[in-house]
Enzyme design. Structure first.
Site, PDB file in Angstrom:
ATOM      1  CE  LYS A  60       5.643 -31.620  27.770  1.00  0.00           C
ATOM      2  NZ  LYS A  60       6.700 -32.512  27.308  1.00  0.00           N
TER       3      LYS A  60
ATOM      4  CE  LYS B  56      -1.291 -35.591  23.181  1.00  0.00           C
ATOM      5  NZ  LYS B  56      -1.496 -36.923  22.672  1.00  0.00           N
TER       6      LYS B  56
ATOM      7  CD  GLU C  41       3.945 -40.884  22.536  1.00  0.00           C
ATOM      8  OE1 GLU C  41       4.217 -40.673  23.737  1.00  0.00           O
ATOM      9  OE2 GLU C  41       2.786 -41.085  22.127  1.00  0.00           O
TER      10      GLU C  41
ATOM     11  CB  CYS D 283     -33.238 -59.209  30.207  1.00  0.00           C
ATOM     12  SG  CYS D 283     -33.663 -57.613  30.918  1.00  0.00           S
TER      13      CYS D 283
END
Ligand code: IVH
Length: 710
Positions: A303, A131, A187, A435
């Site tokens: 995959k 990857k 990529e 607040c």
């Protein structure tokens, strides 16, 4: 220098000659570009180059329809456009599910088999490949010519970086023997050596130094001036494809090989594995090689190899079912916690943030990390059980910081032996630091929340930031910073104000945007135009932009597809307000909408102040009907279907996904709104109820026949 003939009279060209001449000019100019820019070895003079370009433009003007997809008039050398154009991807660009543990890789295989109805011993192979830690890019080729390059963006729409991509050497601008339409995905990354050298040059020139190769790659690709990109040493690995007019091959691995033959760089650590054990083995091999690859990788991608099975598995909303990323273990480091600060989010949650003494974790400098919530600091989980052996976290402590992939760093552990003697337990605030309203923790909620609602400036600003974020309105020129400024100055208090900005601060008004510091005539005009364009917007984006608790991008899309239009949606929310009755049952019957989300939805639309603010907004918008993704001739589009009993030809999950892909709504329970019940053997109470209600019932064969798939 070679001479180029440019003297055939343009007016005398017929269409065929013009087409040929445009092809010739494209080739000549392409070569001249490469010679000049890439090889620093010009093959013609500037004057000759310009003459060719003018000739090309003149022919295109005479025959506009012959203009080529790769026309030289659209190429580098022309003045760079302001900002990037947007490109809608022909196929969405997906991301990947993540796992970290070997057991989860086995689970992934189980899941795939189960989905496909395959037994544990049937053969099923996967590819395993590194990857790459870069950024994804989609390259569109038509007739073998690179015509478009786009970043992933939000997955549906990316940025047009075509000029920049053309400067990357690994990216061919022409392909031989490619399908007529081919989108190659992969990529963009930078090698370690190139990254070090680039930073060296940047430092020497007093320019920005990049934190890591990934940032350097992203910063280099997203340059408005493609000439800057050209000087940056970017590389590209192809790992997949988007739209194609013909399959490259029958398997993932073979398709990659074909991409390699077409001239793309393919990662040579890709392997075909015959199951989870082989995948894990290859993961170990890749992890061992990690340090010597010369570029960053952050895991391994698996995959399903068979493309026919990939097609059956299909996609979830943002990730494929047929692929999975196996990430490398998270990176850890120890540092001192200097201070705990509280941030107030758009839903009022008080989120503690650790301000840390800066420390490098896996190559990235970290100085902030999340502390989740008050229980986490105190050392217990939501049920009161101890975490970290019950150790609490205090200002001054030495803490372990954990980072995995892109996620926000977390404080994971604390070292009591280094706790300063004067450190005292952290007192979580009981009022909103922004607040001053009471901060209340409701039962079952892990967060303490500010009760100030619209009067809390932090909530209002965060709501606005969310409203203009990328997956929401995504208005060019109106980011978090601008929205914050406009809020401070009282120009924008709620989303509707964005759309009246021009009326109030545009041309002819006493106070004008263009006169503000940081703005000018052009940027003001552009902003008004961008705001104007964003009025027309898909329903799903509006639903996400409202920032209702628990309604993320996926849920917003689900709701939009279910209800179709704003009118139908809001009527249904009003009808569901009592949290009972048919509208409520329909809402909680939607797959992916639970009771918690349903409650958050109906209560926020039922709050008068919030509702008034939403109504003001909607009146200024043109909300597009949710696009039916189903084919026009789908026999089940818009129908509500329930599956029950055992299906024999496919799994229940696959049946549901198919029905949805054809535009049907799949529900878990039979009601008067059910159009069709598909009942397999063993159907029980649902079948009886359907019969009582007179709902049409089909068996699996009849169902497949209806879909034309029997
Ligand atoms: S496949 C539909 N393969 O990881 C499948 N992605 O976390 C799409 N990436 O957006 C992705 N190396 O940018 C795939 N060998 C690889 C990859 C890879 C890197 C990136 C890609 C994707 C991201 C998801």
């Amino acid at each position: 220098m070679r001479r180029v003939t440019t003297d055939i009279d343009i007016d005398a060209l017929d269409r065929d000659q013009a087409r040929q001449e445009l092809a010739r000019l494209a080739k000549l100019l392409d070569r001249a570009d490469a010679a000049y820019h890439r090889d620093d070895a010009p093959v013609m003079s500037d004057a000759e180059y310009d003459a060719l370009k003018r000739r090309n433009t003149a022919i295109e003007e005479r025959f506009p329809d012959l203009k080529r997809g790769d026309s030289p008039s659209d190429r580098v050398g022309a003045t760079p456009a302001e900002g990037f154009g947007k490109i809608r991807h022909a196929r969405r660009m997906m991301s990947l599910g993540n796992v970290f543990e070997p057991e989860e890789v086995r689970d992934f295989d189980d899941y795939v088999r189960k989905y496909l109805g395959m037994s544990a011993d049937a053969s099923l192979t996967y590819t395993a490949e590194p990857k790459i830690d870069g950024l994804s890019l989609s390259l569109r080729y038509e007739d073998g010519v690179l015509i478009q390059a786009a970043t992933r963006g939000d997955g549906a729409v990316g940025e047009d970086v075509t000029r920049n991509a053309r400067t990357i050497e690994d990216i061919p601008t022409r392909l031989e023997n490619a399908p007529r339409i081919l989108e190659v995905r992969g990529e963009v990354y930078m090698s370690h050596a190139d990254f070090a050298a680039l930073n060296e040059r940047q430092r020497a020139a007093g320019d920005k130094v990049f934190a890591n190769p990934r940032n350097a790659a992203a910063g280099s690709l997203r340059q408005l001036d493609a000439e800057v990109t050209r000087r940056r040493p970017l590389r590209f690995f192809a790992y997949g494809w988007g739209e194609t007019s013909a399959n490259l091959a029958d398997t993932q691995s073979e398709s990659l090989r074909v991409l390699g033959q077409l001239g793309f760089a393919i990662n040579d650590m890709t392997r075909v594995c015959d199951g989870p054990e082989a995948m894990l083995e290859h993961y170990n091999r890749i992890e061992a090689a990690r340090g010597s690859l010369g570029y960053d990788i952050d895991g391994v991608v698996y995959k399903v190899d068979d493309l026919a099975l990939q097609a059956r598995l299909g996609f979830r909303s943002t990730t494929p079912r047929w692929a999975m990323a196996h990430k490398f273990p998270a990176e850890l480091a120890w540092t001192q916690l200097e201070k705990i600060e509280i941030q107030v989010g758009r839903t009022g949650a008080l989120s503690p943030v650790a301000r840390l003494h800066p420390v490098t974790v896996g190559g990235v400098v970290v100085s902030n990390a999340t502390l989740h919530n008050e229980d986490y600091i105190a050392g217990r989980d939501a049920d009161g059980a101890p975490i970290r052996d019950g150790k609490d976290i205090r200002e001054g402590d030495w803490v372990q910081v954990y980072r995995a992939g892109d996620v926000i760093p977390k404080v994971a552990d604390v070292d009591l032996s280094r706790r300063p003697a004067d450190a005292s337990p952290y007192q979580f605030p009981q009022t909103c630091p922004e607040c001053g309203s009471a901060a209340i923790r409701e039962e079952g909620d892990s967060a303490r929340r500010c009760t100030g609602g619209l009067i809390c400036p932090a909530q209002a600003v965060e709501k606005l930031k969310h409203f203009v974020s990328r997956a929401a309105f995504d208005i060019e020129g109106l980011g978090a910073k601008q929205v914050e400024q406009f809020y401070r100055d009282g120009w924008i208090k709620e989303p509707a104000d964005i759309f009246t900005l021009e009326e109030r601060f545009g041309p002819g008004q006493p106070r004008q945007l263009k006169n503000r510091e940081g703005w000018g005539e052009k940027s003001a005009t552009n902003l008004f135009a961008a705001i104007h364009d964003s009025r027309r917007i898909p329903l799903s984006r509006v639903l996400f932009a409202l920032g209702i608790r628990h309604v993320g991008e996926v849920a917003a899309r689900t709701l939009a597809t279910h209800y179709g239009t704003w009118t139908v949606f809001i009527r249904a929310m009003d009808g569901a307000a009592p949290q009972e009755g048919p509208d409520w049952n329909e809402l909680i019957g939607i797959d992916g909408v639970g009771k918690v989300m349903a409650r958050a939805l109906v209560t926020s639309f039922a709050q008068p102040a919030e509702r008034a603010s939403i109504d003001r907004l909607v009146a200024l918008l043109e909300i597009e009907e949710a696009r039916q993704t189903a084919p026009a001739d789908s026999p089940v589009a818009g129908k509500t279907i329930v599956f029950t009993g055992t299906l024999e030809r496919m799994t229940r999950a696959e049946a549901k996904d198919r029905a949805e892909a054809l535009g049907a709504k799949v529900s878990g329970s039979v009601s008067s709104r059910t159009d069709l019940l598909v009942a397999g053997p063993g159907a029980g109470s649902k079948a009886r109820k359907a019969a009582d209600l007179g709902v049409e019932v089909l068996d699996e064969e009849a169902w497949l026949k209806l879909l034309g798939q029997a």
